[in-house]
Design an enzyme around this catalytic site. Sequence first.
Site, PDB file in Angstrom:
ATOM      1  N   ASP A 146       8.016   5.513  -3.557  1.00 51.18           N
ATOM      2  CA  ASP A 146       8.612   4.673  -2.562  1.00 51.18           C
ATOM      3  C   ASP A 146       9.920   5.318  -1.826  1.00 51.18           C
ATOM      4  OD1 ASP A 146       8.959   1.739  -1.409  1.00 51.18           O
ATOM      5  OD2 ASP A 146      10.863   2.322  -2.050  1.00 51.18           O
TER       6      ASP A 146
ATOM      7  N   ASN B 105      15.126   2.815   9.732  1.00 53.20           N
ATOM      8  CA  ASN B 105      14.656   2.074  10.898  1.00 53.20           C
ATOM      9  C   ASN B 105      15.747   1.540  11.326  1.00 53.20           C
ATOM     10  OD1 ASN B 105      12.023   2.785  10.445  1.00 53.20           O
ATOM     11  ND2 ASN B 105      11.494   0.880   8.984  1.00 53.20           N
TER      12      ASN B 105
ATOM     13  N   GLU C  71       6.283   1.523   2.908  1.00 55.80           N
ATOM     14  CA  GLU C  71       6.861   2.927   2.892  1.00 55.80           C
ATOM     15  C   GLU C  71       6.390   3.447   1.524  1.00 55.80           C
ATOM     16  OE1 GLU C  71      10.095  -0.038   1.707  1.00 55.80           O
ATOM     17  OE2 GLU C  71       8.359   0.114   3.089  1.00 55.80           O
TER      18      GLU C  71
END
Length: 663
Positions: free
Chosen positions: A538, A546, A581
Amino acid sequence: MLEHLRSIPASLNSRSAGDSTSFNVSPSHDDHALWMQKMDITPFDFSYLSSLLGQAYNDWTSQVDAPLDRTFTVYSVWSTEGECVGEDPGQEFDPAINVRLLALECAEKKSTLSRSGTSIQGDYLLIAEPLFSRTNRDLFAVFIALVFESSLSETSEAVVRSEALHYRTCFYRRFEYIFMTDLLHAHEQTAREEHRRSILFQIVQRMHDKMDVGAILDEVFVSMDYLYPSANIMLYMSQDQRNFNPRIKPLLVQERGEDICVRSFMEGKLIVSRSEGMERRIIEVGLPLKGKQGIYGVFHIEMNEELIEDSDLQLIAMMADTAGTAFENAKLHEQSHMLIQELRVINDLTQRLNKSLQLTEIYQFSGQELKHTFQADFCCILRLNDNTNRFEVMSTNVKEISHKTYPVDSGIAGYMYQTEEPLIISDYTQFDKVTSSFMELTGAMSLIAAPIRVDGQVKSAILLAHEREHFFSYDNYRLLQMLSIHLGLAITNATLHAEVRRLANLDMLTGLYVRHYLDNIIHERQAHDYCGSLVVVDIDQFKQVNDTFGHQTGDQVLKQVSDIVTSSVRPEDICARWGGEELAIYMPQIGIHQALAYAEMIRTRVEAETRPSVTVSSGIAEWNWMDERVSVESLFYRADMALYSAKNGGRNRIVIEEQEVTR
């Protein structure tokens, strides 16, 4: 000629008999075209065609592969004058549907037309297909389909054109039968008029009773031996003719020079030569075996001149002419049967191929069917591997070469890859282009081979061999080329299907597999392996990436991490995007501590190589055959719990289930 419209025997009422011109014949095959193809109707015959067109329509109706739905699709045939000469009896439709007007318009424009409208039966579509003669392409009739709404999706211009070509085949079969019956009738009249040798009629009758080429030639020798027992008779054939009669030999024009046989063959007429022997005068006769298509060979006869008269020469010439006609008819009969067989083989093979979308099955099935179809002793199908640029043996009955690979520039397959042309070899010992391990291992002498093209490029090759010399004919060679096209289409379909399945299992952004594919792989491996490890990766603080740099940069970071993951693990490991992700790596046949080394490599590379720099946390779980919790769900749950611990423990670290690796 068309005034004598006769009924056709039921034995001739088959779909494939008749007009071979419904297929496109390339100019290179003109020498092998059937002589009946040269016969055709002319505009002077059009006024006599109504009856023939009607009979052909009845033939076509009886020969369709499945009963046509006459309720929603109605076919009819119209003359160029707007007369309906073929339709189903009892069909009544709205008078507003003016089929005749469309037929006249199609005849005038000489092109396919379609008109749609609405009648009391509902919406309809009229499709008119012009029918042309095969030599001068004179329009002689119009084939029309009236399709109602419920069949619009099933009936198209292509379907109507196909049925029109089938009807045209039935028409020309009728036409050719009329011509052949007239020809045979005239021949019988000529035979009866020349009654001076009653034996000639018996010989003619026996020859025409046979439809086998070898039997006809044997009958000629039997008749000649009966009439002239002291004569020495040989037949020199100009074409490839399989016959085990020792008195039939090939006509080698270059080796024979200008002898009587070559002169008779070149001039196409009877040639007589007289010479003095030791005790008698010898007469030598060269007599061509010819039909309307050409000259097939030459009879060479030697006998005592005292035992033969001029009338005997005339009788022999008439016998040879009869033999030539019978021989040609038998050849036409054989070719028609071969054409029917070829169409059946193509149809059956295509149907069977289209049932499978697995490449391995297609290659295996094709190898078996081709070997059986061509009665070959040995078969080999190879496929070009684009990654290794080598030919791989996909199907063969020769164990020594099974699953072997060969360079792309070697052997018969390599030769065809370079030339992109099919190949026929009658005697391998005389072939000097390349050497073939396939031919040498099997000891075969005859071979036919064809490349298989996919998207216009040679991707596979078919090799069929036989131990005997001159075993395969030109017709075999031609049929293999046709089958290779259908096999190429099947391979293309299977390849596209495999590619679609592959893309359906891939994540478009990262190029990794999707989660359900990884689930299926782990489930399959657990049924055969004894252990495996799952690593869940992860990206830390991915939302912050982002929010700070934007989602486009976030996607780039996710792609960077995915590339690092795939380049850090083994080729047999399965990498997938688990969600968002999170990435997952399944490592078959290794334990949790070996998986830890790969996970640590990924962690350090991500921290050092990503731009903007990010870190990852990982959770690792394993299973083995002794573990009671070997389900896919339990494995994912344990790895996910380890990842959760890594996240809560400060991130940028790896946690093995119930353990922690701090970095």
